[in-house]
Write a protein that holds these residues in place. Structure first.
Motif, PDB file in Angstrom:
ATOM      1  N   VAL A 162      56.482   5.967 -33.316  1.00 24.31           N
ATOM      2  CA  VAL A 162      57.382   4.875 -33.668  1.00 24.31           C
ATOM      3  C   VAL A 162      58.659   5.495 -34.234  1.00 24.31           C
ATOM      4  CG1 VAL A 162      57.718   2.889 -35.178  1.00 24.31           C
ATOM      5  CG2 VAL A 162      55.490   3.291 -34.135  1.00 24.31           C
ATOM      6  N   TRP A 163      59.779   5.154 -33.614  1.00 24.15           N
ATOM      7  CA  TRP A 163      61.045   5.762 -34.020  1.00 24.15           C
ATOM      8  C   TRP A 163      62.161   5.130 -33.208  1.00 24.15           C
ATOM      9  CZ3 TRP A 163      61.757   8.626 -38.153  1.00 24.15           C
ATOM     10  CH2 TRP A 163      62.920   9.356 -38.307  1.00 24.15           C
ATOM     11  N   GLU A 164      63.374   5.482 -33.540  1.00 18.64           N
ATOM     12  CA  GLU A 164      64.525   5.094 -32.734  1.00 18.64           C
ATOM     13  C   GLU A 164      64.966   6.329 -31.949  1.00 18.64           C
ATOM     14  OE1 GLU A 164      68.531   2.513 -33.300  1.00 18.64           O
ATOM     15  OE2 GLU A 164      68.273   4.159 -34.722  1.00 18.64           O
ATOM     16  N   TYR A 165      64.980   6.207 -30.631  1.00 23.08           N
ATOM     17  CA  TYR A 165      65.321   7.325 -29.755  1.00 23.08           C
ATOM     18  C   TYR A 165      66.622   7.042 -29.024  1.00 23.08           C
ATOM     19  CZ  TYR A 165      60.509   8.911 -30.333  1.00 23.08           C
ATOM     20  OH  TYR A 165      59.327   9.355 -30.852  1.00 23.08           O
ATOM     21  N   GLU A 166      67.339   8.111 -28.722  1.00 25.77           N
ATOM     22  CA  GLU A 166      68.533   7.982 -27.890  1.00 25.77           C
ATOM     23  C   GLU A 166      68.179   8.447 -26.488  1.00 25.77           C
ATOM     24  OE1 GLU A 166      73.258   9.132 -27.760  1.00 25.77           O
ATOM     25  OE2 GLU A 166      71.962  10.203 -29.153  1.00 25.77           O
ATOM     26  N   LEU A 167      68.372   7.559 -25.520  1.00 23.24           N
ATOM     27  CA  LEU A 167      68.150   7.891 -24.116  1.00 23.24           C
ATOM     28  C   LEU A 167      69.491   8.254 -23.505  1.00 23.24           C
ATOM     29  CD1 LEU A 167      66.440   7.959 -21.512  1.00 23.24           C
ATOM     30  CD2 LEU A 167      67.017   5.544 -21.209  1.00 23.24           C
ATOM     31  N   THR A 168      69.585   9.455 -22.957  1.00 27.41           N
ATOM     32  CA  THR A 168      70.815   9.910 -22.318  1.00 27.41           C
ATOM     33  C   THR A 168      70.481  10.364 -20.902  1.00 27.41           C
ATOM     34  OG1 THR A 168      71.742  10.626 -24.431  1.00 27.41           O
ATOM     35  CG2 THR A 168      72.729  11.558 -22.440  1.00 27.41           C
ATOM     36  N   ILE A 169      71.276   9.896 -19.943  1.00 25.20           N
ATOM     37  CA  ILE A 169      71.093  10.270 -18.543  1.00 25.20           C
ATOM     38  C   ILE A 169      72.379  10.919 -18.052  1.00 25.20           C
ATOM     39  CG2 ILE A 169      70.651   9.436 -16.207  1.00 25.20           C
ATOM     40  CD1 ILE A 169      69.264   6.994 -17.538  1.00 25.20           C
ATOM     41  N   ASN A 170      72.250  12.127 -17.517  1.00 29.60           N
ATOM     42  CA  ASN A 170      73.363  12.834 -16.892  1.00 29.60           C
ATOM     43  C   ASN A 170      73.003  13.073 -15.431  1.00 29.60           C
ATOM     44  OD1 ASN A 170      75.156  13.419 -19.193  1.00 29.60           O
ATOM     45  ND2 ASN A 170      73.388  14.549 -19.949  1.00 29.60           N
ATOM     46  N   ALA A 171      73.851  12.610 -14.529  1.00 33.83           N
ATOM     47  CA  ALA A 171      73.618  12.795 -13.094  1.00 33.83           C
ATOM     48  C   ALA A 171      74.948  13.107 -12.424  1.00 33.83           C
ATOM     49  CB  ALA A 171      73.005  11.538 -12.489  1.00 33.83           C
ATOM     50  N   ASN A 172      74.941  14.099 -11.553  1.00 34.56           N
ATOM     51  CA  ASN A 172      76.165  14.486 -10.854  1.00 34.56           C
ATOM     52  C   ASN A 172      76.773  13.298 -10.118  1.00 34.56           C
ATOM     53  OD1 ASN A 172      75.992  17.153 -11.657  1.00 34.56           O
ATOM     54  ND2 ASN A 172      74.837  17.770  -9.846  1.00 34.56           N
ATOM     55  N   GLY A 173      78.079  13.102 -10.290  1.00 35.38           N
ATOM     56  CA  GLY A 173      78.791  12.039  -9.602  1.00 35.38           C
ATOM     57  C   GLY A 173      78.775  10.705 -10.342  1.00 35.38           C
ATOM     58  N   TYR A 174      78.110  10.654 -11.517  1.00 41.90           N
ATOM     59  CA  TYR A 174      78.013   9.417 -12.281  1.00 41.90           C
ATOM     60  C   TYR A 174      78.434   9.656 -13.727  1.00 41.90           C
ATOM     61  CZ  TYR A 174      75.336   7.667  -8.366  1.00 41.90           C
ATOM     62  OH  TYR A 174      74.944   7.278  -7.108  1.00 41.90           O
ATOM     63  N   LYS A 175      78.935   8.604 -14.363  1.00 40.69           N
ATOM     64  CA  LYS A 175      79.274   8.688 -15.780  1.00 40.69           C
ATOM     65  C   LYS A 175      77.993   8.798 -16.590  1.00 40.69           C
ATOM     66  CE  LYS A 175      83.562   6.059 -15.479  1.00 40.69           C
ATOM     67  NZ  LYS A 175      84.319   4.911 -15.982  1.00 40.69           N
ATOM     68  N   GLN A 176      78.085   9.499 -17.713  1.00 42.77           N
ATOM     69  CA  GLN A 176      76.925   9.644 -18.589  1.00 42.77           C
ATOM     70  C   GLN A 176      76.513   8.286 -19.153  1.00 42.77           C
ATOM     71  OE1 GLN A 176      76.724  12.857 -21.559  1.00 42.77           O
ATOM     72  NE2 GLN A 176      76.323  11.253 -23.058  1.00 42.77           N
ATOM     73  N   TYR A 177      75.211   8.060 -19.220  1.00 47.65           N
ATOM     74  CA  TYR A 177      74.666   6.848 -19.824  1.00 47.65           C
ATOM     75  C   TYR A 177      73.955   7.273 -21.099  1.00 47.65           C
ATOM     76  CZ  TYR A 177      71.397   3.086 -20.808  1.00 47.65           C
ATOM     77  OH  TYR A 177      70.678   2.102 -21.434  1.00 47.65           O
TER      78      TYR A 177
END
Length: 61
Positions: free
Chosen positions: A19-34
């Motif tokens: 149980v916690w607060e997590y940061e989800l980060t997605i990096n994919a070539n050709g796309y802006k970071q989420y």
């Protein structure tokens, strides 16, 4: 990802998170970071969400 996590066809499940607060980060070539914060609660599967990545634009000036 641990050996119990699951990923297929762009769908991801993470098991055994505390149980916690997590940061989800997605990096994919050709796309802006989420990046977004998500709260994890025990046995809560209702947080499923679709994430649409935004394509990066190339300035041809």
């Amino acid at each position: 990802m641990s050996g119990t996590d699951y990923a297929a066809k762009g769908i991801f499940f993470f098991y055994g998170l505390t149980v916690w607060e997590y940061e989800l980060t997605i990096n994919a070539n050709g796309y802006k970071q989420y990046s977004q914060m998500h709260n994890v609660r025990p046995e809560q599967y209702g947080n499923a969400m679709a994430i649409k990545l935004v394509e990066e634009t190339v300035d041809h000036q």
